[in-house]
Design a protein around this motif. Structure first.
Motif, PDB file in Angstrom:
ATOM      1  N   ASN A   1     -47.068 -50.625  54.829  1.00  0.00           N
ATOM      2  CA  ASN A   1     -46.951 -50.662  56.231  1.00  0.00           C
ATOM      3  C   ASN A   1     -45.503 -51.124  56.502  1.00  0.00           C
ATOM      4  OD1 ASN A   1     -49.469 -49.737  57.126  1.00  0.00           O
ATOM      5  ND2 ASN A   1     -50.177 -51.794  56.946  1.00  0.00           N
ATOM      6  N   VAL A   2     -45.143 -51.888  55.638  1.00  0.00           N
ATOM      7  CA  VAL A   2     -43.808 -52.659  55.921  1.00  0.00           C
ATOM      8  C   VAL A   2     -42.742 -51.437  55.532  1.00  0.00           C
ATOM      9  CG1 VAL A   2     -42.067 -54.530  54.778  1.00  0.00           C
ATOM     10  CG2 VAL A   2     -44.458 -55.016  55.597  1.00  0.00           C
ATOM     11  N   ALA A   3     -43.156 -50.749  54.540  1.00  0.00           N
ATOM     12  CA  ALA A   3     -42.209 -49.759  54.068  1.00  0.00           C
ATOM     13  C   ALA A   3     -41.855 -48.557  55.093  1.00  0.00           C
ATOM     14  CB  ALA A   3     -42.468 -49.162  52.639  1.00  0.00           C
ATOM     15  N   GLN A   4     -43.297 -48.182  55.868  1.00  0.00           N
ATOM     16  CA  GLN A   4     -43.150 -47.240  56.720  1.00  0.00           C
ATOM     17  C   GLN A   4     -42.321 -47.802  57.912  1.00  0.00           C
ATOM     18  OE1 GLN A   4     -47.006 -46.596  58.425  1.00  0.00           O
ATOM     19  NE2 GLN A   4     -46.284 -44.636  59.550  1.00  0.00           N
ATOM     20  N   GLU A   5     -42.358 -49.023  58.459  1.00  0.00           N
ATOM     21  CA  GLU A   5     -41.485 -49.656  59.455  1.00  0.00           C
ATOM     22  C   GLU A   5     -40.282 -49.591  59.097  1.00  0.00           C
ATOM     23  OE1 GLU A   5     -42.184 -50.465  62.577  1.00  0.00           O
ATOM     24  OE2 GLU A   5     -44.213 -49.649  62.236  1.00  0.00           O
TER      25      GLU A   5
ATOM     26  N   PRO B   1     -33.750 -32.788  50.675  1.00  0.00           N
ATOM     27  CA  PRO B   1     -33.691 -34.287  49.940  1.00  0.00           C
ATOM     28  C   PRO B   1     -35.129 -34.764  50.224  1.00  0.00           C
ATOM     29  CG  PRO B   1     -32.454 -34.048  51.928  1.00  0.00           C
ATOM     30  CD  PRO B   1     -32.912 -32.903  51.935  1.00  0.00           C
ATOM     31  N   SER B   2     -35.465 -35.820  49.477  1.00  0.00           N
ATOM     32  CA  SER B   2     -36.756 -36.246  49.570  1.00  0.00           C
ATOM     33  C   SER B   2     -37.375 -36.494  50.912  1.00  0.00           C
ATOM     34  CB  SER B   2     -36.588 -38.019  48.878  1.00  0.00           C
ATOM     35  OG  SER B   2     -36.379 -37.930  47.632  1.00  0.00           O
ATOM     36  N   ASN B   3     -38.516 -36.089  51.167  1.00  0.00           N
ATOM     37  CA  ASN B   3     -39.170 -36.064  52.669  1.00  0.00           C
ATOM     38  C   ASN B   3     -39.549 -37.621  52.914  1.00  0.00           C
ATOM     39  OD1 ASN B   3     -41.575 -36.887  50.946  1.00  0.00           O
ATOM     40  ND2 ASN B   3     -42.590 -34.909  51.449  1.00  0.00           N
ATOM     41  N   LYS B   4     -40.040 -37.973  54.135  1.00  0.00           N
ATOM     42  CA  LYS B   4     -40.220 -39.284  54.645  1.00  0.00           C
ATOM     43  C   LYS B   4     -41.266 -40.054  53.744  1.00  0.00           C
ATOM     44  CE  LYS B   4     -40.658 -41.248  58.887  1.00  0.00           C
ATOM     45  NZ  LYS B   4     -40.858 -40.820  60.432  1.00  0.00           N
ATOM     46  N   GLY B   5     -42.263 -39.223  53.376  1.00  0.00           N
ATOM     47  CA  GLY B   5     -43.449 -39.734  52.865  1.00  0.00           C
ATOM     48  C   GLY B   5     -43.171 -40.289  51.280  1.00  0.00           C
TER      49      GLY B   5
ATOM     50  N   GLU C   1     -45.219 -33.192  45.843  1.00  0.00           N
ATOM     51  CA  GLU C   1     -43.915 -32.299  46.169  1.00  0.00           C
ATOM     52  C   GLU C   1     -43.657 -31.648  44.885  1.00  0.00           C
ATOM     53  OE1 GLU C   1     -39.549 -33.620  46.939  1.00  0.00           O
ATOM     54  OE2 GLU C   1     -40.760 -34.200  48.459  1.00  0.00           O
ATOM     55  N   ASP C   2     -43.918 -32.015  43.897  1.00  0.00           N
ATOM     56  CA  ASP C   2     -43.480 -31.314  42.526  1.00  0.00           C
ATOM     57  C   ASP C   2     -44.338 -30.176  42.310  1.00  0.00           C
ATOM     58  OD1 ASP C   2     -41.859 -33.672  41.785  1.00  0.00           O
ATOM     59  OD2 ASP C   2     -43.371 -34.698  40.724  1.00  0.00           O
ATOM     60  N   THR C   3     -45.625 -30.324  42.602  1.00  0.00           N
ATOM     61  CA  THR C   3     -46.562 -28.879  42.557  1.00  0.00           C
ATOM     62  C   THR C   3     -46.109 -28.124  43.538  1.00  0.00           C
ATOM     63  OG1 THR C   3     -48.184 -29.838  43.801  1.00  0.00           O
ATOM     64  CG2 THR C   3     -48.458 -30.287  41.625  1.00  0.00           C
ATOM     65  N   ALA C   4     -45.403 -28.298  44.696  1.00  0.00           N
ATOM     66  CA  ALA C   4     -45.313 -27.310  46.079  1.00  0.00           C
ATOM     67  C   ALA C   4     -44.361 -26.241  45.293  1.00  0.00           C
ATOM     68  CB  ALA C   4     -44.709 -28.331  46.892  1.00  0.00           C
ATOM     69  N   GLY C   5     -43.295 -26.550  44.341  1.00  0.00           N
ATOM     70  CA  GLY C   5     -42.319 -25.742  43.996  1.00  0.00           C
ATOM     71  C   GLY C   5     -43.102 -24.482  42.983  1.00  0.00           C
ATOM     72  N   ASP C   6     -44.178 -24.778  42.540  1.00  0.00           N
ATOM     73  CA  ASP C   6     -44.804 -23.642  41.545  1.00  0.00           C
ATOM     74  C   ASP C   6     -45.525 -22.775  42.670  1.00  0.00           C
ATOM     75  OD1 ASP C   6     -43.878 -25.264  39.441  1.00  0.00           O
ATOM     76  OD2 ASP C   6     -45.830 -26.384  39.060  1.00  0.00           O
TER      77      ASP C   6
ATOM     78  N   LYS D   1     -37.420 -47.276  61.270  1.00  0.00           N
ATOM     79  CA  LYS D   1     -36.061 -48.043  61.865  1.00  0.00           C
ATOM     80  C   LYS D   1     -34.969 -47.600  61.478  1.00  0.00           C
ATOM     81  CE  LYS D   1     -38.668 -52.187  63.318  1.00  0.00           C
ATOM     82  NZ  LYS D   1     -38.785 -53.548  63.475  1.00  0.00           N
ATOM     83  N   HIS D   2     -35.046 -47.192  59.909  1.00  0.00           N
ATOM     84  CA  HIS D   2     -33.692 -46.821  59.492  1.00  0.00           C
ATOM     85  C   HIS D   2     -33.377 -45.280  60.139  1.00  0.00           C
ATOM     86  CE1 HIS D   2     -30.948 -44.875  56.614  1.00  0.00           C
ATOM     87  NE2 HIS D   2     -30.516 -46.122  56.133  1.00  0.00           N
ATOM     88  N   GLN D   3     -34.427 -44.717  60.205  1.00  0.00           N
ATOM     89  CA  GLN D   3     -34.100 -43.034  60.468  1.00  0.00           C
ATOM     90  C   GLN D   3     -33.872 -43.081  62.155  1.00  0.00           C
ATOM     91  OE1 GLN D   3     -37.285 -40.872  59.238  1.00  0.00           O
ATOM     92  NE2 GLN D   3     -36.333 -40.233  57.210  1.00  0.00           N
TER      93      GLN D   3
END
Length: 95
Positions: A82-86, A38-42, A17-22, A90-92
């Motif tokens: 995997n746990v973080a993704q779940e 804001p921060s993307n989902k990944g 994401e940092d290099t996408a701005g350049d 669920k939060h979103q």
């Protein structure tokens, strides 16, 4: 997959994401202005996984898999991802 290979992949994912701005700047002096999201989902998933991974390492210390081999750090990191993704999904969905 070795622990070092996972670490390098994680670092590349967090820096993408940092290099996408350049890339948005043109060489002729014209600057493309885009709305900063804001921060993307990944990236959120990676941040959550990095925070829960050390706890999972302690939890799985000395645990053996179905082949009676000690669980490798790369597998524990995969479990944390995997746990973080779940959790993020669920939060979103709830929001």
């Amino acid at each position: 997959m070795s622990h070092d290979a996972i670490n390098s992949w994680v670092e590349k994912a967090m820096q993408s994401e940092d290099t996408a701005g350049d890339a948005a700047r043109a060489p002729n002096g014209v600057q493309v202005i885009r709305r900063v999201q804001p921060s993307n989902k990944g990236k959120i998933i990676m941040e959550v996984a990095e925070k829960i991974w050390p706890s999972f390492m302690k939890l799985f210390a000395g645990v053996r898999d179905e082949n009676d081999m000690v669980l490798q750090p790369a597998h524990v990191r995969g479990i944390a991802l995997n746990v973080a993704q779940e959790l993020v999904n669920k939060h979103q969905d709830a929001a």
